[in-house]
Design a protein around this motif. Structure first.
Motif, short mmCIF file in Angstrom:
data_model
loop_
_atom_site.label_atom_id
_atom_site.label_comp_id
_atom_site.label_asym_id
_atom_site.label_seq_id
_atom_site.Cartn_x
_atom_site.Cartn_y
_atom_site.Cartn_z
N SER A 11 -80.51 32.66 14.63
CA SER A 11 -80.69 33.70 13.68
C SER A 11 -82.22 34.11 13.56
O SER A 11 -82.64 35.39 13.66
CB SER A 11 -80.33 33.36 12.32
OG SER A 11 -78.78 33.25 12.29
N GLU A 30 -90.59 26.72 10.59
CA GLU A 30 -89.65 25.93 10.82
C GLU A 30 -89.74 24.46 10.46
O GLU A 30 -90.96 23.92 10.81
CB GLU A 30 -89.30 25.83 12.44
CG GLU A 30 -88.32 24.82 13.03
CD GLU A 30 -86.96 24.73 12.24
OE1 GLU A 30 -86.29 25.77 12.17
OE2 GLU A 30 -86.53 23.59 12.04
N LEU A 38 -78.58 24.66 14.81
CA LEU A 38 -77.43 24.28 15.23
C LEU A 38 -77.19 24.32 16.83
O LEU A 38 -76.20 23.87 17.30
CB LEU A 38 -76.15 24.92 14.33
CG LEU A 38 -75.88 24.47 13.03
CD1 LEU A 38 -75.13 25.38 12.43
CD2 LEU A 38 -75.35 22.99 12.96
N HIS A 55 -70.75 24.21 22.26
CA HIS A 55 -71.00 25.69 21.91
C HIS A 55 -70.71 26.39 23.33
O HIS A 55 -70.99 25.93 24.27
CB HIS A 55 -72.31 25.67 21.67
CG HIS A 55 -72.92 25.53 20.40
ND1 HIS A 55 -72.49 24.49 19.52
CD2 HIS A 55 -73.27 26.59 19.39
CE1 HIS A 55 -72.95 24.52 18.39
NE2 HIS A 55 -73.13 25.78 18.09
N ILE A 56 -69.97 27.41 23.20
CA ILE A 56 -69.64 28.38 24.27
C ILE A 56 -70.35 29.79 24.12
O ILE A 56 -70.50 30.28 22.95
CB ILE A 56 -68.36 28.77 24.60
CG1 ILE A 56 -67.42 29.08 23.44
CG2 ILE A 56 -67.66 27.14 25.03
CD1 ILE A 56 -66.23 29.58 23.82
N HIS A 414 -70.25 32.58 10.81
CA HIS A 414 -70.57 33.21 12.00
C HIS A 414 -70.88 32.30 13.37
O HIS A 414 -71.67 31.24 13.01
CB HIS A 414 -71.80 33.96 11.69
CG HIS A 414 -71.43 35.35 11.01
ND1 HIS A 414 -72.62 36.29 10.78
CD2 HIS A 414 -70.29 36.07 10.87
CE1 HIS A 414 -71.72 37.33 10.27
NE2 HIS A 414 -70.56 37.28 10.52
N SER A 416 -72.82 31.97 16.99
CA SER A 416 -74.25 32.43 17.26
C SER A 416 -74.32 34.03 17.68
O SER A 416 -75.26 34.56 17.39
CB SER A 416 -75.14 31.60 18.31
OG SER A 416 -74.21 31.69 19.58
#
Ligand SMILES: Cc1cc2nc3c(=O)[nH]c(=O)nc-3n(C[C@H](O)[C@H](O)[C@H](O)COP(=O)(O)OP(=O)(O)OC[C@H]3O[C@@H](n4cnc5c(N)ncnc54)[C@H](O)[C@@H]3O)c2cc1C
Length: 445
Positions: A11, A30, A38, A55-56, A414, A416
């Motif tokens: 984000s 950061e 994530l 993750h896809i 949500h 990504s």
């Protein structure tokens, strides 16, 4: 404007890139040693793994999907996969979503599921109202058979609570309704497919899902400060100060409970609401194996039953990209959710492997690498008070001059791609601010 973005997950960095392209002076702060949150990946013994489970890359929005692909160098650097997902249902393999795989159950279970599905369909036609809690919603929407044979055990395993204390609001728009004709077709043995928006997905050839973040930061035109936790945020006249430095605008993407103590001007009642935004955590067990023959062509599988061990989902991760494992090897990731009570260690990771062996998923004797990652903020606990609580929190931020978004920065469930879609909307909001001064609320609120 000089803009501070708090948090360098997808984000934060996607928005930073967009705002820098619009000519703003953007600093991203950061806490950890690199961007990704994530979406981070890691290398272990020559294997690549994603930190927070499989993750896809996919999106309902073509502009967002293209944006993600571009950050990875375009299609030629991505592996395209037709999704193959199954449920390990006792000793059988059932295609996912379950409604589309019902024909693969035992005859008794097919009758249970169809009787309940038709009854639920009729009750809804007769006006049965949508229940507020998730447990009753499952029966209302899917019927008792589907509830008992998959939905309840699977969801209890992932959410770790009585499903009647969860709100049903979060499933609206997230779980598409299978047309009754598809379910009937599946029951008599005709193949149907659900979740069409996810039927094809992409994955970076090298580097895991984090490659998308690396490509977002590279030449992004903004300043990324790592090892720079946000410790103090406050207003200063028309401007703001973050860790003492002056900015025209502050956008938060850090999980709200982590950043709340840093904000000086949050009212006490809103602080109370934020402290009750409890996360659900995730231990991701990383498993590398030696292979004599290729892995089954699966993307991921669901394990709904307690006797299959603590993992609810296993990703066949070297099928996403052959470069995720050295030659002659393959790798899996097994996800175990918890509510802060689990202290994962190597012994726990080995137990997960043994349970997968017993469930017929892998051969524990072929395991050559094992590791784990614990992510505290993984899923949102959407209990019955969640909607009202988060409504008050968002309401305060949206009228305070700060902007907050992101999976845990706004507590929106949500992926990504949706975070990037939100970043595009925040960019429009920042354009509104630049053009017209501060509107009362962001258009996305
Ligand atoms: C199990 C699982 C599977 C998923 N599968 C998919 C998928 O298949 N496809 C998909 O697209 N998405 C998937 N997602 C969702 C995706 O991971 C998230 O939507 C996305 O990574 C959220 O990004 P974010 O930037 O909003 O938050 P985060 O990634 O949480 O970023 C927040 C950042 O804030 C930083 N931070 C924390 N405290 C401070 C502080 N005090 N100061 C400064 N910085 C701080 C953190 O270090 C972190 O970098 C999945 C998520 C999970 C948990």
């Amino acid at each position: 404007m000089k803009i501070a973005i708090l948090g360098a997950g997808i984000s934060g960095v996607s928005l930073a890139r967009m705002l820098a392209a619009d000519g703003h002076d953007v600093v991203v702060l950061e806490k950890s040693e690199r961007a990704g949150g994530l979406c981070k990946s890691r290398q272990v013994d020559g294997f690549t793994f994603d930190d927070a489970g499989g993750h896809i890359m996919f999106s309902k929005r073509q502009d967002v999907l293209q944006w993600m692909k571009d950050r990875c160098g375009g299609d030629r650097h991505l592996v395209r996969t037709e999704r193959q997902t199954k449920i390990r249902w006792h000793d059988r393999w059932v295609p996912y979503p379950f409604e589309n795989g019902v024909g693969h159950l035992t005859k008794e279970a097919i009758v249970d599921c169809m009787e309940g599905y038709i009854d639920a369909h009729v009750q809804r036609r007769l006006g049965a109202p949508c229940p507020e809690n998730f447990g009753d919603w499952i029966e209302w929407r899917m019927g008792g058979g589907f509830a008992r044979h998959f939905m309840v055990p699977y969801n209890e395993k992932i959410w770790k609570c009585d499903l009647r204390r969860m709100s049903s609001a979060w499933v609206a728009g997230r779980v598409p309704e299978a047309p009754i004709r598809d379910v009937l077709s599946s029951a008599v043995g005709l193949d149907t497919q659900g979740y069409a928006h996810q039927s094809v997905f992409w994955f970076p050839e090298h580097g895991g899902f984090e490659t998308m973040v690396v490509g977002t930061v590279r030449d992004g035109g903004f300043e990324l400060r790592c090892n720079a936790p946000v410790e103090n945020v406050r207003r200063d006249g028309d401007a703001f100060r973050v860790n003492g430095e002056r900015y025209d605008l502050v956008v938060n993407t850090v999980p709200l409970p982590l950043v709340e103590p840093a904000f000086e001007d949050i009212p006490d009642e809103i602080r109370g609401d934020i402290r009750e935004l409890v996360p659900i955590s995730l231990v991701n067990v990383l498993i590398g194996v030696k292979l004599d023959e290729p892995m089954p062509p699966l993307s991921w599988i669901y394990l709904p039953f307690p006797e299959q061990g603590p993992a609810n989902r296993v990703t066949y991760y070297s099928n996403y990209s052959p470069h995720n494992a050295p030659a002659g090897h393959g790798c899996y990731m097994a996800e175990v959710t918890h509510r802060g009570e689990l202290r994962a260690d190597r012994a726990f990771a080995r137990d997960v492997c043994r349970a997968l062996d017993a469930a017929g998923i892998l051969d524990a004797d072929r395991v050559v690498t094992i590791d784990h990652v614990d992510s505290r903020f993984a899923y949102i606990d959407q209990d019955l008070g969640f909607d009202a609580r988060i409504g008050r929190v968002r309401g305060w931020f949206d009228t305070s001059g700060y902007i907050t978004f992101g999976r845990f920065g706004r507590y929106e469930y949500h992926n990504s791609d949706q975070c990037i879609g939100r970043a595009m909307e925040v960019r429009e909001h920042v354009r509104d601010i630049a053009d017209t001064g501060r509107p009362a609320r962001p258009r996305f609120a």
